[in-house]
Structures are given as C-alpha cells and as structure tokens.
Design a protein around this motif. Sequence first.
Motif, PDB file in Angstrom:
ATOM      1  N   GLY A  90     -15.433  16.303 -29.829  1.00 50.76           N
ATOM      2  CA  GLY A  90     -15.218  17.590 -30.493  1.00 50.76           C
ATOM      3  C   GLY A  90     -13.938  18.311 -30.152  1.00 50.76           C
ATOM      4  O   GLY A  90     -13.767  19.476 -30.509  1.00 50.76           O
ATOM      5  N   ARG A  91     -13.020  17.656 -29.440  1.00 53.15           N
ATOM      6  CA  ARG A  91     -11.726  18.269 -29.066  1.00 53.15           C
ATOM      7  C   ARG A  91     -11.894  19.598 -28.346  1.00 53.15           C
ATOM      8  O   ARG A  91     -12.700  19.711 -27.443  1.00 53.15           O
ATOM      9  N   ALA A  92     -11.125  20.629 -28.772  1.00 53.36           N
ATOM     10  CA  ALA A  92     -11.067  21.856 -27.962  1.00 53.36           C
ATOM     11  C   ALA A  92     -12.372  22.647 -28.037  1.00 53.36           C
ATOM     12  O   ALA A  92     -12.842  22.959 -29.119  1.00 53.36           O
ATOM     13  N   CYS A 128      -4.970  18.490 -39.437  1.00 49.21           N
ATOM     14  CA  CYS A 128      -3.538  18.201 -39.525  1.00 49.21           C
ATOM     15  C   CYS A 128      -3.270  17.036 -40.477  1.00 49.21           C
ATOM     16  O   CYS A 128      -2.220  16.966 -41.108  1.00 49.21           O
ATOM     17  N   ALA A 129      -4.236  16.114 -40.598  1.00 50.05           N
ATOM     18  CA  ALA A 129      -4.086  15.032 -41.563  1.00 50.05           C
ATOM     19  C   ALA A 129      -3.983  15.629 -42.969  1.00 50.05           C
ATOM     20  O   ALA A 129      -3.135  15.219 -43.778  1.00 50.05           O
ATOM     21  N   GLY A 130      -4.834  16.619 -43.254  1.00 52.68           N
ATOM     22  CA  GLY A 130      -4.789  17.312 -44.546  1.00 52.68           C
ATOM     23  C   GLY A 130      -3.474  18.056 -44.718  1.00 52.68           C
ATOM     24  O   GLY A 130      -2.903  18.096 -45.820  1.00 52.68           O
ATOM     25  N   THR A 144       5.574  11.164 -32.832  1.00 47.65           N
ATOM     26  CA  THR A 144       4.883   9.942 -32.400  1.00 47.65           C
ATOM     27  C   THR A 144       3.917  10.344 -31.295  1.00 47.65           C
ATOM     28  O   THR A 144       4.125  10.053 -30.122  1.00 47.65           O
ATOM     29  N   SER A 145       2.823  11.013 -31.727  1.00 41.20           N
ATOM     30  CA  SER A 145       1.915  11.675 -30.786  1.00 41.20           C
ATOM     31  C   SER A 145       1.395  10.743 -29.709  1.00 41.20           C
ATOM     32  O   SER A 145       1.400  11.066 -28.534  1.00 41.20           O
ATOM     33  N   ASN A 146       0.906   9.567 -30.132  1.00 40.79           N
ATOM     34  CA  ASN A 146       0.123   8.765 -29.197  1.00 40.79           C
ATOM     35  C   ASN A 146       0.885   7.614 -28.554  1.00 40.79           C
ATOM     36  O   ASN A 146       0.303   6.760 -27.921  1.00 40.79           O
ATOM     37  N   TRP A 200       8.076  18.653 -40.826  1.00 43.89           N
ATOM     38  CA  TRP A 200       7.831  18.021 -39.525  1.00 43.89           C
ATOM     39  C   TRP A 200       6.328  18.051 -39.250  1.00 43.89           C
ATOM     40  O   TRP A 200       5.734  19.131 -39.183  1.00 43.89           O
ATOM     41  N   ASP A 201       5.748  16.871 -39.143  1.00 46.58           N
ATOM     42  CA  ASP A 201       4.352  16.789 -38.715  1.00 46.58           C
ATOM     43  C   ASP A 201       4.371  16.710 -37.193  1.00 46.58           C
ATOM     44  O   ASP A 201       4.654  15.677 -36.610  1.00 46.58           O
ATOM     45  N   LEU A 202       4.053  17.839 -36.572  1.00 39.56           N
ATOM     46  CA  LEU A 202       4.192  17.989 -35.125  1.00 39.56           C
ATOM     47  C   LEU A 202       2.930  17.553 -34.384  1.00 39.56           C
ATOM     48  O   LEU A 202       2.959  17.293 -33.187  1.00 39.56           O
ATOM     49  N   PHE A 213       0.745  21.344 -37.698  1.00 42.96           N
ATOM     50  CA  PHE A 213       0.119  21.006 -36.412  1.00 42.96           C
ATOM     51  C   PHE A 213      -1.381  21.270 -36.471  1.00 42.96           C
ATOM     52  O   PHE A 213      -1.873  21.955 -37.367  1.00 42.96           O
ATOM     53  N   SER A 214      -2.097  20.706 -35.492  1.00 36.65           N
ATOM     54  CA  SER A 214      -3.559  20.826 -35.467  1.00 36.65           C
ATOM     55  C   SER A 214      -3.994  22.138 -34.835  1.00 36.65           C
ATOM     56  O   SER A 214      -3.329  22.657 -33.939  1.00 36.65           O
ATOM     57  N   GLY A 215      -5.155  22.636 -35.262  1.00 34.56           N
ATOM     58  CA  GLY A 215      -5.715  23.848 -34.663  1.00 34.56           C
ATOM     59  C   GLY A 215      -6.549  23.551 -33.434  1.00 34.56           C
ATOM     60  O   GLY A 215      -6.774  24.416 -32.592  1.00 34.56           O
ATOM     61  N   ASP A 216      -7.013  22.299 -33.311  1.00 35.00           N
ATOM     62  CA  ASP A 216      -7.969  21.987 -32.237  1.00 35.00           C
ATOM     63  C   ASP A 216      -7.412  21.027 -31.206  1.00 35.00           C
ATOM     64  O   ASP A 216      -8.146  20.415 -30.457  1.00 35.00           O
ATOM     65  N   LYS A 217      -6.090  20.865 -31.186  1.00 43.73           N
ATOM     66  CA  LYS A 217      -5.489  20.099 -30.082  1.00 43.73           C
ATOM     67  C   LYS A 217      -4.984  21.130 -29.063  1.00 43.73           C
ATOM     68  O   LYS A 217      -5.781  21.907 -28.555  1.00 43.73           O
ATOM     69  N   LEU A 218      -3.685  21.142 -28.781  1.00 47.14           N
ATOM     70  CA  LEU A 218      -3.204  22.022 -27.705  1.00 47.14           C
ATOM     71  C   LEU A 218      -3.390  23.504 -28.009  1.00 47.14           C
ATOM     72  O   LEU A 218      -3.430  24.331 -27.104  1.00 47.14           O
TER      73      LEU A 218
END
Length: 494
Positions: A127-129, A184-186, A258-260, A288-290, A325-330
């Motif tokens: 579930g990430r953050a 973020c994929a969306g 290159t996130s991963n 930029w897809d961050l 950027f994603s809402g549920d990562k950092l």
Amino acid sequence: MSSGNQANSEANPFRALPSVDEGRRLLDGCLDGLQDVEAGREAGATPDADARLGAIPAAVRTELVQQELDALRRRIAKDHLGAADVEAEVSGGGFQAALLARARVEAGRGVRSAVNATGVVLHTNLGRAPVHPEAAERMRAAAEGYCVLEMDRFSARRNERDARLGVLLSRLTGAEAGIAVNNCAGAAFLMMQTFAGGREAVVSRGELVEIGGSFRVPDVMARAGVRMVEVGTTNRTRAADYERAIGPDTGLLMKVHTSNYRVVGFTEEAEPAELAQLGKEHGVTSGWDLGSGRVEVEGTRSLEEVGDETVVRDAVATGMDVVAFSGDKLLGGPQAGLIVGTRDSIRALRANPIYRALRLDKVALAGLETTLELLLAGRGGEIPSRRLMHRPEAELAESAARIAAAIEALPGFTAEAIPERSQPGSGSAPTVFLPTTAVRVSAEGRSAESLATSLRAGEPPVFVRIHEDAVLLDPRALLPGDEARLLAAFGALV
Ligand SMILES: *Cc1c(COP(=O)(O)O)cnc(C)c1O
C-alpha cells in the motif's frame, strides 16, 4: 496411500465421500463453535478475525464444501485413495480441518490492515505511503458523507474538483498550475496522449524504462497513439540528439526518471534545462516523468536520505513545461498522479477527454489536500513515510532489542538483533540503503519460508524479509502499535 481395510478396499471410494449437506454440517459446526474450540490457540487473534469467519454467508460455505469435495475427488484419482482412506479422512477430522482452513483463507482475503516488518517504507504491495492521521480522518469524512467537491462554496460557482489541490501544488512546487489523476502511470499517459497523441514524442534510449508490472514506456506510448522517436544510446544522450530528432510532427520532448535503476560509469544525459530550452525554441512541449516526487519545504527536515532523487521544485525550475510525480511515493499521501507546470499545459491536460477517465475521487483528493497542507505548514516531519525514513538509528536499535527479547522468550524461537539496511522502496532511490537494526528470527524445526508463510496467514498479517534462511524483522516501517501487533502474531504461533 492405499486402504488397509480388506472389506472397504473393494468399495467405490467416491461413494464414501460425504454429501454437500454433511460437509455443511461439519463446517457450520466449526464456524459456530470456533470461539470455544479454538479459544486456547487463538489467544493472539483479534476478535474480528473470528467474527469474519462466523459471517461467511451460507452460499459461500456451500461453495467451500464443494471445493473441498472436488479436491478430495482429485486426490482419490491421483493418489489412489480407497474408500477406507476417505472414511478415515472424514472420521479422523482431516476433512473438517481442511474445510476450516478454506474458511480461514476465504475470511482472511482482501485489502486489510497488515504489519510491515520488511523495513521497506514505500512497499507497493503493502500500500505504499501510510497517510497522516489527519489525512486519514478527512478521507473517512469525505467517504462517509457529502463533501464540497466540484463547487466553490463561497461563490456557489461550479469549479474543478482539484482546484484547491492545484493551488497547494503551486505553493509547494513553484509551478503555475497543477492537476491530479489516479496515479503517476495515468499522469504519464495523459501527458503523452495530450501533447503527442497521433504525433511524435522524442525520448532517450537510456530512459525507456519498465516501472513494474506492465508499465513500460514504449508500450504506454504506443497505447497513447504516440510515435516514439528514440534518440541517443543506453548510457549517453545529449541535447543535440533531441534537437536533430525534432520535426514538424514532434509534440513532446520527454524525460523519464530511471526510478528503479541507475546507469553508472561512462554516462551522459541531456540537462532538463536544455530540453526545456529546446522545446521553447521549437514550439514543442517538454515533459518530465519524475516518478517519486521528492518534495522539500523550508522548516521541515530534508529527505536527504534518498540521495539524488530530484526535488519537484527544482524540476519545475528547470523550465520544463510539465512535471509528473506520484502522490504515494516520497510525497507521503494517498495514491495519485500529480502533474504541475505552466498554466497553458495544465489547461491542455484538463481539456483532454481522457482526463475524465483518470481523475481522482473525493477520498484521495481529501487525503492529498491534507498531506500538502501539512507540508506547507512545516509539519512534513509528521508525515508517516518521512518520519519512518528519518527514524534515528538508536530508536530502531531499541525497538529491535525489545522485539528480539520478547521473541527469544517464546518457546522454540531464537532471536537476535543485528545491523542491517533498509530501502526506501517503490523504485525510489534504488541505490540508497538506510542503516537499521533488524531482528534475525529462527524457529526450531521450521524453515524461514514456512515461518514467513504462517506470519502472512496470521492475524494480523505480518510481512517480513528472508535472508540466508532466517526471517528478518526490520522495525523501520513499524507504525505506532505495530510492535505489539507483531508480538501478538508471534505469540499466536506458539
Ligand atoms: C513509480 C513511477 C511511475 C508509476 O507511478 P504510479 O504512481 O505507481 O502509477 C511512473 N513513472 C515513474 C518514473 C515512476 O517512478
């Protein structure tokens, strides 16, 4: 296995199977009497685990009985069980135990609270953050009742559901405007489709990444109707490579974090500021897809733990038209994809009919607004994922020592605290390791795999790491109350 009973060995084993009704009686007997029968063994179980078992509806109970009967039929055929074996299975309680096991799996499935003892703070499968309690409270209120969603209540005019979020994003990142979608994929898809659908997007060969599962940049571009123009090489791409590829059909100069993974050694990538400048010169949008969305705010301790992850504000300052950027990562909020950028670009994204299919629901919006407000108020340090990444080594060592002592005291277990390393997770900062103290646990006569399986299946479900045939418990991602839940889960195994 074969029957030792001469009289029954001739009998048809399929005839010895109980009826569905008989199976139901056995299962109902287990579920209704569970509280008493299992009272001793279930000491660590939360009451609602039993309540869930008792609540399995009649039709599902019948389905479980039929599944177990089918399994027995397959065993008869495959293992050549005789009628006596089948009878022994039923009279010996094996059949009933198998029904109860099926019921436990049925009642234990689904999205429910778990203990994360893997040490991975942003664990996508878990579930990430975890959101801040104030965010969770506003999410609950929005879910339970009506809320102000697509209306400005001071003017009574209709407005966008993420209007407030856009303002907060601007304050946080310095961008002119912002928009929110499901993930973020969306966000990346919307960006590609809006600016380069039916046209071309230029992207570096070093950034054609797979983020996980089926999200691969070239495949997403194809589905967005974008003709991908690859430039440069795996390890080196320069701004001049992009410039040469720009033609009348170019709609987007795209940069993907290159996130991963990281390319190290003889490498070069185009400076984002150069791409932004190129875009402006040629009238092409730069995006930029961050990915991970590291946000820094004055007055809140920096997330320096994650090393070279670009701060969103710095990404915006390069002049890129849009940054996703994603809402549920950092960021530490609920699942979302956020895009910030120039007013015109954000307007174009919003005008794309696909935005409607990707936009956020009221619950996630309420949680995100609260998360951003906490950050802006200088309370980012309270956001659980940030707090977990900053946890002092001494605090982790104390937690590990308490856990090790409690498990060591259980019969059949050995446990010791050892120096280890945790990872931020979710593809953020793949080369970063945070020092921690973990507890190495082994159980007499059990493999680490088997112990981990029991912990996952227990109440509450506990997730661990396995290293060199031992279970490792990393306290880093334990939330308040989790230490006690973890120990209760171990207690229930004894
Ligand atoms: C994680 C990530 C994504 C996908 O984000 P979700 O929020 O999981 O959809 C896309 N792009 C990059 C660069 C990422 O790191």
